[in-house]
Design a protein around this motif. Structure first.
Motif, PDB file in Angstrom:
ATOM      1  N   ARG A  62       1.046  -1.250   0.270  1.00 32.68           N
ATOM      2  CA  ARG A  62      -0.060   0.199  -0.062  1.00 32.68           C
ATOM      3  C   ARG A  62       0.994   1.178  -0.004  1.00 32.68           C
ATOM      4  NH1 ARG A  62      -4.520   0.671   4.680  1.00 32.68           N
ATOM      5  NH2 ARG A  62      -2.858   1.034   5.963  1.00 32.68           N
ATOM      6  N   LYS A 161      -2.590   6.575   1.423  1.00 29.25           N
ATOM      7  CA  LYS A 161      -2.285   7.100   2.477  1.00 29.25           C
ATOM      8  C   LYS A 161      -1.173   8.347   2.536  1.00 29.25           C
ATOM      9  CE  LYS A 161      -1.719   5.110   7.241  1.00 29.25           C
ATOM     10  NZ  LYS A 161      -2.836   5.389   7.972  1.00 29.25           N
ATOM     11  N   TYR A 166      -4.441  13.996   5.818  1.00 32.87           N
ATOM     12  CA  TYR A 166      -4.952  13.603   7.125  1.00 32.87           C
ATOM     13  C   TYR A 166      -5.179  14.838   7.831  1.00 32.87           C
ATOM     14  CZ  TYR A 166      -4.409   8.816   7.102  1.00 32.87           C
ATOM     15  OH  TYR A 166      -4.739   7.540   6.831  1.00 32.87           O
ATOM     16  N   GLU A 195     -16.127   6.786   7.096  1.00 35.25           N
ATOM     17  CA  GLU A 195     -15.038   6.036   7.958  1.00 35.25           C
ATOM     18  C   GLU A 195     -15.065   6.882   9.022  1.00 35.25           C
ATOM     19  OE1 GLU A 195     -11.281   5.154   5.914  1.00 35.25           O
ATOM     20  OE2 GLU A 195     -11.356   7.235   5.325  1.00 35.25           O
ATOM     21  N   PRO A 197     -11.848   8.913  11.425  1.00 30.87           N
ATOM     22  CA  PRO A 197     -10.497   9.774  10.750  1.00 30.87           C
ATOM     23  C   PRO A 197      -9.467   8.984  10.734  1.00 30.87           C
ATOM     24  CG  PRO A 197     -11.665  10.829  12.822  1.00 30.87           C
ATOM     25  CD  PRO A 197     -12.332   9.453  12.831  1.00 30.87           C
ATOM     26  N   GLY A 198      -9.287   7.755  11.428  1.00 32.90           N
ATOM     27  CA  GLY A 198      -8.134   6.933  11.404  1.00 32.90           C
ATOM     28  C   GLY A 198      -8.853   5.258  11.333  1.00 32.90           C
ATOM     29  N   ILE A 222      -6.368  -2.212   6.007  1.00 38.50           N
ATOM     30  CA  ILE A 222      -5.816  -3.908   6.095  1.00 38.50           C
ATOM     31  C   ILE A 222      -6.432  -4.348   7.134  1.00 38.50           C
ATOM     32  CG2 ILE A 222      -3.666  -5.038   6.329  1.00 38.50           C
ATOM     33  CD1 ILE A 222      -2.569  -2.613   4.577  1.00 38.50           C
ATOM     34  N   THR A 223      -6.760  -3.824   8.233  1.00 38.38           N
ATOM     35  CA  THR A 223      -7.481  -4.358   9.422  1.00 38.38           C
ATOM     36  C   THR A 223      -8.929  -4.692   8.944  1.00 38.38           C
ATOM     37  OG1 THR A 223      -6.150  -2.695  10.779  1.00 38.38           O
ATOM     38  CG2 THR A 223      -8.118  -4.391  11.764  1.00 38.38           C
ATOM     39  N   THR A 260      -5.446  -0.395  12.091  1.00 40.15           N
ATOM     40  CA  THR A 260      -4.115  -0.746  12.833  1.00 40.15           C
ATOM     41  C   THR A 260      -4.153  -0.177  14.158  1.00 40.15           C
ATOM     42  OG1 THR A 260      -2.953  -0.639  10.681  1.00 40.15           O
ATOM     43  CG2 THR A 260      -1.639  -0.590  12.680  1.00 40.15           C
TER      44      THR A 260
END
Ligand SMILES: Cc1ncc(COP(=O)(O)O)c(C=O)c1O
Length: 311
Positions: A62, A161, A166, A195, A197-198, A222-223, A260
């Motif tokens: 990624r 990402k 951000y 979603e 923010p993180g 990925i989680t 994560t």
């Protein structure tokens, strides 16, 4: 815990290990001014089979994918970044930690086109516990819908990402916290659920799971991918291409975040509307328990998700 209280001595920077305090960049670094950096957040778990990095391959893929839309050539190949990371964890004696690789346009020129700036790369690692706190994992968090919308993937690639983007997450987090909530949920340009923010978001309804699809302006977490697999392995139907309206959040049987940092964190209320029984729901509990069992024990069926630190 702040960085000053941590006992980590070095950071890998552009091919060498430098002392933590010496890991510095020029104030005219392109990435500092325009957010032209890409990064990853990865966890290494102290599993029963020794320290191991969770889904390293997917994260590093990624990172290279994130660099593509910005014409950024990361000047190290995957093997070099892998070796650097393993060496960093070993020399710092870290057992479980958070790993932060970052690649960015460096010092050269400050025109918007970064092609006169070299790409620079750093990898740091440090111990990091539960992102939203241990209590959050057990009892869930109170969240609010942010008044800040997620930027659309027609404006900025949402599957990359990128450091600069951000700022959208920072605004949403600041707003949520200043209004007394632990975390935010961000809607996309269409007003549907994107979603956190993180974190990515899952909703449980009538025994099935739903999560916004990749076209909803989300990061392909990925989680999220791991939880989809875990839930399916547990026998649940997962709709991973859902469009979820704001109202559906309020009436969900269960809600949880994945990421994560956040791992699997239950959500107990949205905009002061209680979700389910107002604590961790039973399906969330089952998935969270399985997730932690996997990262603690590294069972054979999921061993391919791990890269051992000691080879
Ligand atoms: C905006 C956003 N969405 C989702 C996630 C979850 O992604 P992952 O599970 O890969 O950490 C993150 C964390 O990286 C994120 O920053």
């Amino acid at each position: 815990m702040s960085f000053d209280e941590m006992d980590v001595e070095s950071i890998w920077m552009d091919g060498e290990f430098v002392e933590w305090d010496e890991a510095q960049i020029h104030v005219l670094t392109h990435g500092l001014h325009y957010g032209t950096g890409v990064f990853e957040g990865i966890r290494c778990y102290d599993t029963a089979k020794g320290p191991a990095i969770f889904r390293w391959d997917e994260h590093i893929e990624r990172l290279y994918d994130s660099a593509k839309p910005y014409d950024m050539e990361i000047p190290y190949d995957k093997e070099e970044l892998t070796e650097a990371t393993l060496e960093l964890i070993r020399r710092e004696g870290l057992e479980s930690c958070y790993i932060r690789p970052i690649a960015y346009y460096g010092y050269g020129m400050l025109g918007l086109n970064p092609s006169d700036c070299d790409e620079e790369v750093a990898i740091a690692a440090w111990p990091w516990g539960a992102y939203l706190g241990e209590d959050a994992l057990e009892n869930g968090v109170d969240v609010a819908i942010s008044s800040w919308r997620k930027y659309a993937s027609s404006q900025i690639p949402t599957n990359a990402k990128t450091t600069g983007t951000y700022i959208n997450s920072v605004l949403a987090s600041l707003e949520a916290e200043s209004n007394g909530y632990v975390e935010a949920i961000v809607l996309n340009k269409e007003g549907n659920v994107a979603e956190g923010p993180g974190e990515n978001l899952f909703i449980v309804r009538d025994g099935e799971l739903y999560t916004p699809g990749l076209a909803e302006s989300i990061l392909d977490g990925i989680t999220r991918q791991s939880v989809i697999e875990i839930a399916e392995d547990l026998g649940y139907t997962v709709h991973d291409d859902a469009t979820i309206s704001r109202g559906e959040l309020y009436t969900a049987d269960e809600l949880f975040f994945t990421g994560t940092a956040a791992e699997v964190t239950p959500i107990r209320s949205v905009d002061d509307n209680q979700i389910g029984s107002g604590t961790k729901g039973p399906i969330t509990d089952q998935i969270q328990t399985k997730f932690f069992e996997i990262v603690e024990e590294q069972p054979e069926e999921y061993e391919h998700w791990f890269m051992p630190v000691e080879q």
